[in-house]
Motif scaffolding. Structure first.
Motif, PDB file in Angstrom:
ATOM      1  N   ILE A 174      16.030  40.652  48.380  1.00  0.00           N
ATOM      2  CA  ILE A 174      17.178  39.861  47.954  1.00  0.00           C
ATOM      3  C   ILE A 174      18.229  39.930  49.058  1.00  0.00           C
ATOM      4  N   ILE A 175      18.784  38.782  49.434  1.00  0.00           N
ATOM      5  CA  ILE A 175      19.868  38.740  50.405  1.00  0.00           C
ATOM      6  C   ILE A 175      21.079  38.120  49.715  1.00  0.00           C
ATOM      7  N   LEU A 176      22.146  38.892  49.601  1.00  0.00           N
ATOM      8  CA  LEU A 176      23.384  38.432  48.977  1.00  0.00           C
ATOM      9  C   LEU A 176      24.385  38.091  50.081  1.00  0.00           C
ATOM     10  N   LEU A 177      24.919  36.895  50.010  1.00  0.00           N
ATOM     11  CA  LEU A 177      25.875  36.436  51.010  1.00  0.00           C
ATOM     12  C   LEU A 177      27.254  36.261  50.389  1.00  0.00           C
ATOM     13  N   GLY A 178      28.272  36.261  51.245  1.00  0.00           N
ATOM     14  CA  GLY A 178      29.602  35.918  50.797  1.00  0.00           C
ATOM     15  C   GLY A 178      29.729  34.420  50.624  1.00  0.00           C
ATOM     16  N   ILE A 219      17.778  34.245  48.569  1.00  0.00           N
ATOM     17  CA  ILE A 219      19.094  34.263  49.203  1.00  0.00           C
ATOM     18  C   ILE A 219      20.072  33.604  48.247  1.00  0.00           C
ATOM     19  N   ALA A 220      21.188  34.279  47.942  1.00  0.00           N
ATOM     20  CA  ALA A 220      22.115  33.733  46.950  1.00  0.00           C
ATOM     21  C   ALA A 220      23.541  34.128  47.296  1.00  0.00           C
ATOM     22  N   TRP A 221      24.474  33.309  46.814  1.00  0.00           N
ATOM     23  CA  TRP A 221      25.887  33.623  47.000  1.00  0.00           C
ATOM     24  C   TRP A 221      26.694  33.122  45.806  1.00  0.00           C
ATOM     25  N   SER A 222      27.907  33.636  45.691  1.00  0.00           N
ATOM     26  CA  SER A 222      28.843  33.246  44.631  1.00  0.00           C
ATOM     27  C   SER A 222      28.162  33.284  43.261  1.00  0.00           C
ATOM     28  N   MET A 233      25.711  36.167  41.286  1.00  0.00           N
ATOM     29  CA  MET A 233      26.014  36.733  39.978  1.00  0.00           C
ATOM     30  C   MET A 233      24.862  36.526  39.000  1.00  0.00           C
ATOM     31  N   ALA A 234      24.219  35.368  39.098  1.00  0.00           N
ATOM     32  CA  ALA A 234      23.141  35.037  38.161  1.00  0.00           C
ATOM     33  C   ALA A 234      21.878  35.851  38.409  1.00  0.00           C
ATOM     34  N   LEU A 235      21.791  36.562  39.523  1.00  0.00           N
ATOM     35  CA  LEU A 235      20.636  37.418  39.790  1.00  0.00           C
ATOM     36  C   LEU A 235      20.752  38.774  39.111  1.00  0.00           C
ATOM     37  N   ALA A 236      21.950  39.130  38.668  1.00  0.00           N
ATOM     38  CA  ALA A 236      22.200  40.479  38.165  1.00  0.00           C
ATOM     39  C   ALA A 236      21.719  40.641  36.731  1.00  0.00           C
ATOM     40  N   ASP A 237      21.600  41.887  36.307  1.00  0.00           N
ATOM     41  CA  ASP A 237      21.219  42.150  34.918  1.00  0.00           C
ATOM     42  C   ASP A 237      22.398  41.976  33.969  1.00  0.00           C
TER      43      ASP A 237
END
Length: 303
Positions: A3-7, A197-200, A204-208
């Motif tokens: 998982i890659i989280l971006l700003g 890859i996700a941002w904003s 948030m939608a990837l989290a539990d």
């Protein structure tokens, strides 16, 4: 799964992240959080080197609404139930948080502050349990996988994801995004070999646990609220896009309550220029900026 989280991507860093992965095949994209603007993905496609394949999840959701009226009626009824749960939760949350801050202001409060925070944690946990229970009852009753329209869309989405080298999830309306991610079973369909890859709102939608927050709204500081569950591809983390703009980070007493309320989950700041690579085993790299239980922003050090 990597998982890659971006700003936030007002000054895009997505293209650099994609180049660093050395991808050569198609990249699936989810822009459903943009709702009616979902097809306006020309800039995104350019950042992905012309290899983007938009999954069109919002368009697919509109198609389900039109062609499966029974499911849509059930979804509207569920939305009413969830709105009622959220209204009661926010009423109780306001009193509970006011109690926390009132106790915090008293000198020599001893164990009163931890006890007050624990009461809020219990409220959050109970609310999330009720929300998930209502959603589970809805899915058990209407069985999306047995409904031809939804099953057809799921099969098409799964086929695209099976061939994709990566999945990109943009921001937008986190509630809409979470809804379609669950409806079209994205967590099960995404390939373990393909980075996400996700941002904003996409991050948030990837989290539990999706937590909404805004200390700088026109109505004044609000209480962070538990909204529901995301895909649970990122666990034990509260993801905070635009943290500097949305949180009163200089108010260490307030931020200490925030961090303690959601501990042991990490409260992770996702500001412009941020890149956090979460490893396949869920490990977090050093350098991530997190909100400490003392209310200060700290940089996570190497284990």
């Amino acid at each position: 799964m990597r998982i890659i989280l971006l700003g936030p991507q007002r000054r895009p860093t997505l293209d650099a992240a994609v180049r660093s992965l050395g991808l050569s095949g198609p990249v699936a994209a989810i822009t459903a959080g943009w709702q009616e603007r979902e097809p306006d993905d020309a800039e995104l496609a350019a950042l992905l080197g012309g290899r983007a394949v938009n999954l069109g999840l919002y368009r697919r959701w509109l198609d389900v609404q039109e062609r499966d009226p029974e499911y849509f009626a059930g979804a509207r009824a569920l939305a009413d139930v969830l709105a009622g749960l959220q209204e009661i939760y926010l009423l109780r949350l306001d009193y509970a948080m006011q109690a926390v801050y009132a106790v915090q202001r008293r000198p020599a409060s001893g164990d009163a502050v931890p006890d007050a925070v624990a009461a809020v944690r219990e409220l959050d946990t109970g609310h999330l349990r009720r929300v998930n229970g209502a959603r589970r009852e809805f899915f058990d009753r209407l069985q999306p996988h047995d409904r031809p329209v939804i099953a057809g869309h799921r099969a098409e989405v799964s086929a695209v994801l099976a061939d994709a080298d990566a999945l990109v999830i943009t921001g937008g309306h986190v509630g809409v995004l979470a809804e379609v991610l669950h409806l079209f079973n994205i967590a099960a369909a995404v390939s373990a070999r393909a980075p996400v890859i996700a941002w904003s709102a996409g991050a948030m939608a990837l989290a539990d646990r999706i937590v909404l927050f805004h200390d700088r709204s026109p109505r004044g500081p609000g209480h962070a609220e538990v909204y529901g569950s995301g895909l649970s591809l990122v666990r034990d983390a509260v993801l905070l896009p635009h943290a500097r703009a949305r949180l009163l980070l200089d108010d260490t007493a307030r931020m200490a309550v925030f961090a303690r309320r959601f501990a042991p989950a990490r409260c992770v700041l996702l500001e412009a220029g941020t890149r956090i690579d979460v490893s396949a085993d869920g490990g977090w790299p050093p350098g991530a900026r997190v909100l400490g239980e003392d209310g200060h922003v700290t940089v996570r050090e190497a284990a």
